[in-house]
Design an enzyme around this catalytic site. Structure first.
Site, mmCIF file in Angstrom:
data_model
loop_
_atom_site.group_PDB
_atom_site.id
_atom_site.type_symbol
_atom_site.label_atom_id
_atom_site.label_comp_id
_atom_site.label_asym_id
_atom_site.label_seq_id
_atom_site.Cartn_x
_atom_site.Cartn_y
_atom_site.Cartn_z
ATOM 1 N N GLU A 1 0.874 -1.178 0.000
ATOM 2 C CA GLU A 1 0.000 0.000 0.000
ATOM 3 C C GLU A 1 0.908 1.224 0.000
ATOM 4 O O GLU A 1 1.619 1.462 0.984
ATOM 5 C CB GLU A 1 -0.900 0.020 1.239
ATOM 6 C CG GLU A 1 -1.879 1.183 1.176
ATOM 7 C CD GLU A 1 -2.417 1.646 2.523
ATOM 8 O OE1 GLU A 1 -3.436 2.342 2.534
ATOM 9 O OE2 GLU A 1 -1.813 1.342 3.564
ATOM 10 N N HIS B 1 -11.180 0.270 1.117
ATOM 11 C CA HIS B 1 -11.916 0.567 2.346
ATOM 12 C C HIS B 1 -11.555 1.922 2.949
ATOM 13 O O HIS B 1 -12.067 2.262 4.018
ATOM 14 C CB HIS B 1 -11.653 -0.552 3.349
ATOM 15 C CG HIS B 1 -10.206 -0.623 3.743
ATOM 16 N ND1 HIS B 1 -9.214 -0.947 2.851
ATOM 17 C CD2 HIS B 1 -9.584 -0.368 4.914
ATOM 18 C CE1 HIS B 1 -8.053 -0.885 3.455
ATOM 19 N NE2 HIS B 1 -8.245 -0.546 4.714
#
Ligand code: NOJ
Length: 554
Positions: A277, A347
């Site tokens: 990420e 999310h």
């Protein structure tokens, strides 16, 4: 394109990843929170949709201050989500169905309840003191300010306020890039590296297919703890973290050494994927593929993450020219042999269909799944799910609680998955209360209803995934001629030179008006409106606003 260039052979290159946020996917326990058995019960859904791998957000033991991104045990399962037996059964069943399983791993910080931190904060001389980042208070000035308020430097938390919390018992501050319940590990300490690598091995030995590494670009901090420079563009309505620029808290050169270590570890297992990420500009992002020059023959070796997540389609303005530029710049920036990837939702981000609207979300589906490189889908985007408004008394997300109204709240995109037209949309038992409210319109927007509707978003995703799977060009071929023609984004996917694979033209109208563009001779294979398939094309072609057209070229 020669055979040797047609080199996507790994599952994580040719496949498509689907993110499951476990709290919101499927509850079997009746507590309104999803669980591992729920995911196992839905494996056939992934198969029917046509994805190849699932990435599951954290399910480790956790006080849930950040809903699992505060890990209290890297090698366990939180009872809220089930047991280790449930996980083992899920992994085995997924593999039997040909699905890969990627775990979310959170190496930057633990929970403050993790035994490592409990030990670390117990005394200044504890053996694990240096596993976290402890600092003295800044020296007292002329004005008497208590030590507890004299932050060691100006580093800010991503979730509001300073990144430092005072520990009264040991009279020092500890660093937390996120909540104060999420102390940052000290990655400069070899013992920390070893402990995390052992935890990775625990799951790799079980057979998990890879990791999505949380905030990989934040792992290492400046060793001198220098102040970050002020952000001249900061405005009071922005999040606290925007007050400064992350010069000394993000993307430190030493991070690449850690990523290389992780990669070396992963490479001792066969066929696993390391995903990072990473929110960085393209030139910095692509460095996370790694690029070690082999001293012997000077061949560059990619020794970083297999897939540093590329979030630029989320961050770029939804305009044909802007997106064409991003794709071209990204392709040009990739080091030789690096495999691209694209993400349109997760999310932490407002839902795709809310960001760009329902119509454009169809074009976005075609874009994501027709680009060169591994796509990652966020659960529910295949149903066109939108953000769910959250009343102030329903807020769950700590980011929103800490900085209310600053637009960082992530509950809207985490609402329960919509399965059927039945109470609670089949997400949980009929009399349970889902942990977040359902999206309105779930009676028709659910997966079961959409799977019967020939024109639904679900049918579009399934068709795109099917085409991507069956055509070598689409999952492994090159990309060419990426450009904007007014509001129409166009690119070609190019197969083998010997003509054994089909070439495709993709046309996406990202504007609000119908457009007419030119296209070489071919046949319409799919449109996002799910009509007109089989029509011949040769010359002018009309593309409706928000429409995408896939053409197999003659
Ligand atoms: C990134 C995760 O995606 C996010 O959900 C989480 O809150 C932070 N990292 C902290 O772990």
């Amino acid at each position: 394109m020669s055979d040797s260039e047609f080199r996507a052979t790994k599952w994580w290159q040719t496949g498509v990843i689907y993110q499951v946020y476990p709290r919101s996917f499927q509850d079997t326990g009746g507590d309104g929170v999803g669980d591992l058995r729920g995911i196992a019960a839905r494996l056939d859904y992934f198969v029917a949709l046509g994805v190849h791998a699932i990435w599951i957000s954290p399910f480790y033991p956790s006080p849930m201050a950040d809903f699992g991104y505060d890990v209290a045990d890297y090698c366990g399962v939180d009872p809220l989500f089930g047991t280790m037996d449930d996980f083992d059964a899920l992994l085995q069943a997924a593999h039997e169905k040909g699905l890969r399983v990627i775990l979310d791993f959170v190496p930057n910080h633990t929970s403050d309840q993790h035994p490592w931190f409990v030990e670390s904060r117990s005394s200044r001389t504890n053996a694990k003191r240096d596993w976290y980042l402890w600092r003295d208070a800044a020296p007292a000035g002329d004005d008497w300010v208590p030590a507890a308020q004299r932050m060691p430097n100006n580093w800010m938390s991503n979730f509001g306020g300073p990144a430092w919390t005072w520990d009264e018992a040991t009279q020092q501050f500890y660093l937390h890039s996120f909540l104060k319940q999420q102390p940052d590990l000290n990655w400069r300490n070899p013992a920390v590296q070893k402990a995390i690598f052992e935890a990775m091995c625990f799951w790799l030995d079980k057979g998990v297919d890879g990791f999505r590494m949380d905030v990989l670009w934040l792992l290492v901090k400046d060793q001198y703890f220098r102040n970050n420079p002020r952000n001249p563009e900061y405005q009071p309505w922005m999040q606290d973290i925007a007050q400064t620029l992350p010069q000394f808290t993000a993307d430190q050169p030493e991070t690449h050494l850690i990523v290389a270590e992780m990669r070396t570890l992963m490479d001792t297992y066969s066929d696993r994927v390391l995903i990072g990420e990473i929110y960085l500009p393209l030139p910095d992002l692509v460095k996370y593929y790694g690029n070690k020059v082999d001293a012997a023959d000077e061949t560059p070796v990619l020794n970083g993450a297999h897939l540093p997540f590329n979030f630029h389609l989320i961050q770029t303005e939804w305009k044909a020219e802007a997106i064409a530029r991003i794709i071209r710049e990204y392709e040009a920036a990739l080091p030789p042999g690096a495999w691209p990837n694209y993400v349109l939702g997760n999310h932490d981000q407002s839902r795709l269909a809310s960001r760009i609207g329902a119509k454009q979300a169809r074009a976005a589906a075609m874009l994501l799944l027709m680009l060169r490189g591994t796509p990652t889908l966020y659960y529910g985007d295949e149903l066109g799910m939108t953000d769910v408004p959250i009343a102030p008394d329903q807020v769950q997300d700590p980011a929103e609680k800490n900085e209310p109204g600053k637009g960082h709240g992530r509950d809207p995109e985490r609402s329960p998955m919509l399965w059927v037209d039945a109470p609670n949309a089949g997400f949980t038992t009929p009399d349970a209360k889902p942990w977040l409210p359902l999206m309105s319109g779930w009676e028709t927007a659910n997966a079961a209803s959409q799977s019967k509707d020939k024109k639904s978003m679900f049918t579009l995703y399934r068709s795109l995934l099917h085409l991507r799977r069956v055509h070598d060009t689409l999952h492994a071929g090159a990309i060419a001629d990426v450009r904007a023609e007014g509001d129409v984004l166009r690119f070609r996917r190019v197969g083998l030179e010997d003509g054994s694979s089909v070439d495709f033209q993709v046309l996406l109208n990202l504007g609000n008006d119908v457009a007419t563009v030119q296209c070489a001779k071919g046949t319409v294979i799919l449109t996002t409106l799910l009509d007109g398939v089989g029509a011949g094309v040769d010359g002018d072609i009309v593309v409706e606003a928000g429409e995408g057209i896939l053409i197999a070229l003659d």
